[in-house]
Structures are given as structure tokens and as C-alpha cells.
Enzyme design. Structure first.
Site, PDB file in Angstrom:
ATOM      1  N   GLU A 167     126.424  -2.479  25.338  1.00  0.00           N
ATOM      2  CA  GLU A 167     127.631  -1.648  25.693  1.00  0.00           C
ATOM      3  C   GLU A 167     128.493  -1.135  24.731  1.00  0.00           C
ATOM      4  O   GLU A 167     128.552  -1.582  23.571  1.00  0.00           O
ATOM      5  CB  GLU A 167     128.588  -2.701  26.665  1.00  0.00           C
ATOM      6  N   GLU A 218     128.880 -11.593  28.718  1.00  0.00           N
ATOM      7  CA  GLU A 218     129.682 -11.754  27.599  1.00  0.00           C
ATOM      8  C   GLU A 218     130.339 -13.404  27.731  1.00  0.00           C
ATOM      9  O   GLU A 218     131.435 -13.439  28.354  1.00  0.00           O
ATOM     10  CB  GLU A 218     130.847 -10.849  27.834  1.00  0.00           C
TER      11      GLU A 218
END
EC number: 3.2.1.23
Length: 679
Positions: free
Chosen positions: A304, A152
Site C-alpha cells: 500500500e 496490518e
């Protein structure tokens, strides 16, 4: 990615695994339960830097060796992460210059995550060392299926390292101070630079700030983080080049231009957490999924999602029974080749101790586990759909430069634009009418589409204007909303008259922009006599070659045009000069789509029934999802097939109970001309 798909043998199923948080006996239980749930891929090592390198240069790989061996023995592949998103305290304490400096001048301290300045040479040095050590040790381990670079990305620093790197970036972009001063329009407010050393990252605006400087800094931040990814990617590739390398994106994330990033990795991956407390969260999720598929024009990785609730919001609602399964199939229907979660086993401590997991604190008796286990058992039934592609005749613009221009710079007629919401508002009617949709950027090939929708593209570059012109001249339909085509790539107002870039396309000029007053609304009258409502914004439009489709019936612009139609070559442009209420926007979009000859995947199905199609070499897969909690839907089908989920023949129709799904396999059909097939 073909080797990866062949190894997995269907859809990847699993999630982040953090064994360093648990004592050794738990590992054996984890692997046994993973096998029971049908897990075939785990992401390992994302947060493990301190566990792998507890002191500078001293590596402790024995535990990782054992976990990798256990997983391999259990038939579970590994997406191995470099742990560089969470530097250990010995690095930040010993070398505080690696920490990012925030826009207000304060240091972003240890105890968070992403606590590094991507432009810091010392950070990059240590990140390269741990990445090299991992690549040396595990590149040829039989469990390794994929490299997961950091996690991320997105830290932004305004400190000294970023200042140096920003200046270098600007030198490469502009070549000379003269060109930079011209691009930044520094003649305004006496901002002219005479030395590169005078340029710093933009500080917190005390009143207002140079809009092009802020725009360029957003571009720089994206590129600075991408440079970190490239560095680690190149290290692992140097040891073995047949393992796919990627990193994970986030939903509607402003700090990284994913169109640029996608070309640098072997697959696109997304972390996404639709809010279960929002009844229509699946709409924005679908747009994110179509964006991910479009970035590389191929299937992508759902890296995710949550098995239940999360922990980052003020109120963290759980996913009600059936919603996790439904959302997982939604991602697959929009092109995902995986269903992965954060995380496998719920953490006992730390910030995310209440974040849901595949294996919750309550263990295998929990509802969440039972739903996870059932889904893991079910996914192999649709394995042949993995790797299949998609086709769309409609595209919606979603470009980071358009986003940054509209929301990251001040001084606009309105300064409260929400670009992701705007894009979602234009996307929703197409999704709910069961159309397949791609997303495009300024640099995309538009020739493969019949309809292109451009929501509030305030900033556009010349190449995109030229591409839209060719698209319409060759017979395409463009639907464009207000405050578009106003400035160039430097954030300079195009001359003469608004909207400089699109004046010829819309067949009109605009002399003023009229933001609405609070609670101000307008009534529109269409050419056919029907009415519609609008609010928030009005363009003061003066048609040149355009025909008026609707005019204001109330307000100060009463009698003036609100919606235009213009012929450009063999194509058509529909321009919407106000913010239409949802029903009117839907009707305008769908009328344009129908006139362009684009047919939906389903006719006469309710909006809460979602339909997507994936196509392989030997079969076509129609994904049907019922988002209603209460209504059963009967879906007529134009081709016979078999529902792979239930194993039953469809016999011309499928009946879907509330929150039910079906994946109907049928013989493939030839793709319609002018659209796009990916995968």
C-alpha cells in the site's frame, strides 16, 4: 515467490479493490479501466467479512465469484485477503468478549477496525471459519496469485483473554515462577509473585511500572498476533501450498517484531504513507524499504501507498506532480517487486472517503489518474529488474527488542528517546552519500558486512554482543552511539560499570550518564583541531584501551572524551558518547566507512540525488532519483548502459531533470567481498 513473479511477468501494479462498496455496473467499468492503466494485481476482500458472511455461518459468495471471474477474464490476478481485521457487528454484538480491552480498562468498541482481541478463542474460532470457507472456495480459482492474511496486524488487549494467554506465554518463556521473579527483579518494591494467577497484563502506570513486565508484554503482543496469522496461514496452505502467503506490515510499527514475523511468511509486504508535507520524508521511507528487504534478504512487496493525499493526519497534503512516480521508483530501487496502492477506486463514504485512490472521485480527467495511467504504461519497460537482488557492505541495527527496551520502559536517565528517529538520523548520512545499506537485528549474520552501525542500543542480548565482538575481531568496523549495551535481555543493568556489554568493545567505562538541560549545547574539539557541536546527552567516559578522537571543549565535562576509537582484534570500534549535530555525525560515520574501504555507488553527487543498485543474473540496474523540485543533475557513470525508462543510451552520464528518474541497465559486476547479496 518465483511462481508469482513468473505469473506477473514483471513488477506487480495495482491496489486494494473493494467492489462490495459499489453497484454491479461499476465492476465492468473498473476492470476496463484497470486494463487501461496496466493493472495486473488487485488485493480483494480485506474489509469484506460482513459482505461474505452477513450472519453467522451463512456465506454469500456469489458476488465474490463474479468479481474473481471478471478479474481473471480481464487478465488481472488476485491477492485474496482473509477479512479478519474487521469483524462484523453480529460477532462483536453477540460476543462482546472478542473486543479488546484497552490499557485504561475501557473496551475498544465496534465501529473502528482491528476491534478484536487476538487472544480471544471465540475470535479465532470465527476467523478460522471464514478463512476455511474462502480457502475451500477459491484455492484453485485461476485468478488467485497470493493469499493476504488479515491486514496490518497489531491490536493489543489488556483484558481477561490476554491475561490467560500472557500467563501461558510466560510459563513457556521462563518455565517457573522462580525464573520469572528473577527476570522481572520482583524483589524490588515487594512485587514477588507466588502464583501464576496473580500475573495480569500491565495496567496504565499510576506512578511507575515494572520495566521488564512491560517489556515482556510487548513481546507477548507481537507473538499473540503472530499466532493469529499462523492459524489462518496454515488453513489456506492446507488447501494449496504453492500460493504465496503473507500479510502487510506498517512503517516503524512498534507492536510487532517483524524480524520474527518475516520468517513465517513467503514474502515481506509493507504499507507506507510518507508525509508529502515533509520535505525529507523520503529518507525515513528509504530506511523502511531497506528494512523490508533485509527482513528476509530478498525482494519484497509494496502493498500500500497513496496515489495522492491520505486521511489520517491533522493536515493531509497531496503528493505534488511527479512525487508519486518518484516515490514508486524509490521503493523499486530499494528492492520492491510491486507498486500497489490503497485503493483502486475512492470510497464515497466512511472514514477514508477523502483518502486518495488510483481512480479518484474526479475520475479519468484527474491529474492523479493521468499519473497512474502513465506509470502503469511505463513500468513494463523495466520489467527485467523484477526479482533482482541487492548488495550492501554496511548494516544499521534496527531491532524491536532494542526499541522496546529504550522507549517502552520508564526510569531511564532520559525518557524521551525516539528510536525510529535515532535510526533514521544514523541512516541519513549513508543514504545521502549514496551507500547501499542493509538493516540487521540481534540475530543477524554480521560476517557479510564491513561496517555495522549501532544506534542507541540500550538493551542488547548476549548473543549480539558476542556477534559484534567476532565481527570486529575479524576486521569489521563498528560505529556505536551513546547509551548502548547498558542492560541485558531482562532489562537488568549489566555489571560492572556502564556499558557492561560493550565495555571491552569501546575500550572504556562510563561512570555517569549526563542528560542535557534544556537548550544546553557543547563544543567538541577533534584530535585534528577541528570543532563540532553536540547536545542532548553526554557520557562521562573513562578510556581504558581506547584512543580519544574528540573531547568536550565546553561544559562541565570540558577536557573529557566525547568520541573514542578502539582496536579489537583486526577491527575497529568508533564510539560516540554524545548526540552530535547532523554535520558532525555525518562526518564521523563517513570517515569510518571510508576507512573500512567501502565505496559509494556514486562519487560527488548531491545529497538530493538518490542512487540504489539491483543486480540480476544477466544485468545490473542502477536506479537514480532526483528528489529536487528545481535542480537538474548530471550523473557521471562508470559503465555504459541504457536507461530503460527513456530507452536511451547513457554514453557515460545521465541527466536528470527535477523529480526525474532513470533505471540504467548495464553488464553485471562481481559483488565486493564481505558484503551481502540478496534475491
Amino acid at each position: 515467490m518465483d511462481t508469482f513473479r513468473a505469473r506477473i511477468g514483471g513488477f506487480a501494479f495495482g491496489g486494494d479493490y473493494n467492489p462490495e462498496q459499489w453497484d454491479r455496473p461499476v465492476w465492468d467499468e473498473d476492470v476496463a479501466l484497470m486494463r487501461r492503466a496496466g493493472v495486473n494485481l488487485v488485493t480483494l476482500g480485506v474489509f469484506a467479512w460482513a459482505s461474505l458472511e452477513p450472519e453467522p455461518g451463512r456465506f454469500t459468495f456469489a458476488w465474490m465469484d463474479e468479481v474473481m471471474d471478471l478479474l481473471h477474464a480481464g487478465g488481472i490476478s488476485v491477492d485474496l485477503a482473509t477479512p479478519t481485521m474487521a469483524p462484523p457487528v453480529w460477532l462483536t454484538h453477540g460476543h462482546p468478549d472478542v473486543l479488546p480491552v484497552m490499557e485504561d480498562g475501557e473496551t475498544f468498541g465496534f465501529g473502528n477496525r482491528l476491534h478484536f482481541d487476538p487472544a480471544s478463542p471465540r475470535y479465532r474460532e470465527h476467523a478460522a471459519r471464514i478463512t476455511t470457507a474462502l480457502a475451500e472456495r477459491y484455492s484453485h480459482h485461476p485468478a488467485l496469485a497470493m493469499w493476504h492474511i488479515s491486514n496490518e496486524y497489531g491490536p493489543t488487549s489488556y483484558g481477561g483473554h490476554s491475561a490467560v494467554a500472557f500467563r501461558d506465554w510466560l510459563r513457556r518463556r521462563y518455565g517457573s515462577l522462580e525464573a520469572l521473579n528473577d527476570a522481572w527483579y520482583t524483589r524490588f518494591w515487594s512485587q514477588r509473585y507466588t502464583s501464576w494467577d496473580q500475573i495480569d497484563p500491565p495496567e496504565v502506570p499510576r506512578t511507575w511500572s515494572n520495566p521488564t513486565r512491560r517489556l515482556d508484554f510487548k513481546r507477548f503482543v507481537s507473538d499473540a498476533n503472530l499466532a493469529c496469522f499462523r492459524m489462518e496461514r496454515d488453513i489456506v496452505r492446507s488447501y494449496r501450498d504453492d500460493i504465496p502467503v503473507l500479510t502487510n506490515y506498517m512503517r516503524f510499527y512498534k507492536h510487532a517484531d517483524y524480524w520474527t514475523w518475516a520468517a513465517e511468511q513467503d514474502a515481506v509486504a509493507l504499507d507506507i504513507y510518507p508525509d508529502p508535507g515533509q520535505d525529507d520524508a523520503h529518507v525515513a521511507a528509504a530506511l523502511n524499504y531497506d528494512l523490508m528487504r533485509s527482513l528476509r534478504g530478498e525482494p519484497w512487496i509494496l502493498m500500500e501507498q497513496a496515489a495522492g493525499g491520505v486521511s489520517q493526519w491533522k493536515v493531509n497534503n497531496v503528493k505534488r506532480p511527479g512525487r508519486m512516480r518518484l516515490g514508486s521508483y524509490q521503493a523499486l530501487g530499494h528492492g520492491a517487486d510491486s507498486v500497489l496502492y490503497f485503493q483502486w477506486r475512492a470510497s464515497r463514504g466512511g472514514h477514508e472517503r477523502f483518502h486518495s485512490a488510483m481512480l479518484p472521485h474526479s475520475g479519468t480527467r484527474s491529474r492523479t489518474w493521468q499519473e497512474i495511467e502513465a506509470l502503469g504504461t511505463e513500468l513494463p519497460r523495466i520489467a527485467e529488474a523484477a526479482g533482482s537482488g541487492s548488495h550492501a557492505d554496511i548494516a544499521v541495527l534496527f531491532d524491536w527488542n532494542a526499541w522496546w527496551g529504550l522507549t517502552e520502559t520508564s526510569g531511564l536517565p532520559r525518557n524521551d528517546f525516539d528510536y525510529p528517529r535515532i535510526a533514521t538520523d544514523h541512516y541519513r548520512p549513508l543514504l545521502e552519500a549514496h551507500h547501499a545499506v542493509d538493516t540487521v537485528s540481534f540475530g543477524s549474520d554480521l560476517s557479510r558486512y564491513k561496517v555495522v552501525v549501532v544506534p542507541n542500543a540500550y538493551l542488547v542480548d548476549d548473543a549480539f554482543t558476542d556477534a559484534l565482538t567476532r565481527f570486529t575481531e575479524n576486521g569489521g568496523t563498528l560505529v556505536c552511539s551513546f547509551f548502548s549495551g547498558v542492560v541485558d535481555a531482562h532489562n537488568h543493568v549489566r555489571q560492572p560499570a556502564y556499558p557492561g556489554a560493550f565495555r571491552a568493545l569501546i575500550g572504556a567505562y562510563i561512570d555517569e550518564y549526563w542528560p542535557a538541560r534544556p537548550d544546553e549545547t557543547y563544543l567538541l574539539t577533534r584530535a585534528d583541531g577541528t570543532t563540532a557541536a553536540a547536545d542532548w546527552w553526554q557520557d562521562s567516559i573513562h578510556p581504558e584501551s581506547a584512543r580519544v578522537l574528540a573531547s568536550y571543549a565546553t561544559g562541565a565535562l570540558r577536557g573529557r572524551p566525547a568520541i573514542l576509537e578502539n582496536t579489537v582484534g583486526r577491527g575497529r570500534v568508533v564510539y560516540i558518547g554524545t548526540r552530535l549535530e547532523a554535520t558532525a555525525l555525518r562526518d564521523t560515520l563517513l570517515d569510518a566507512v571510508a576507512a573500512a574501504g567501502v565505496s559509494p555507488l556514486l562519487d560527488h553527487a548531491p545529497a538530493h540525488l538518490e542512487a540504489t543498485r539491483r543486480t540480476g543474473e544477466d544485468a545490473e540496474f542502477l536506479f537514480l532519483l532526483n528528489h529536487s523540485d528545481t535542480e537538474t543533475v548530471r550523473v557521471p557513470l562508470t559503465a555504459d548502459g541504457i536507461d530503460l525508462v527513456s530507452g536511451t543510451k547513457t554514453d557515460g552520464a545521465v541527466e536528470l531533470a527535477p523529480l526525474a528518474v532513470a533505471v540504467v541497465r548495464s553488464e553485471p559486476r562481481r559483488a565486493a567481498g564481505g558484503g551481502r547479496r540478496v534475491g
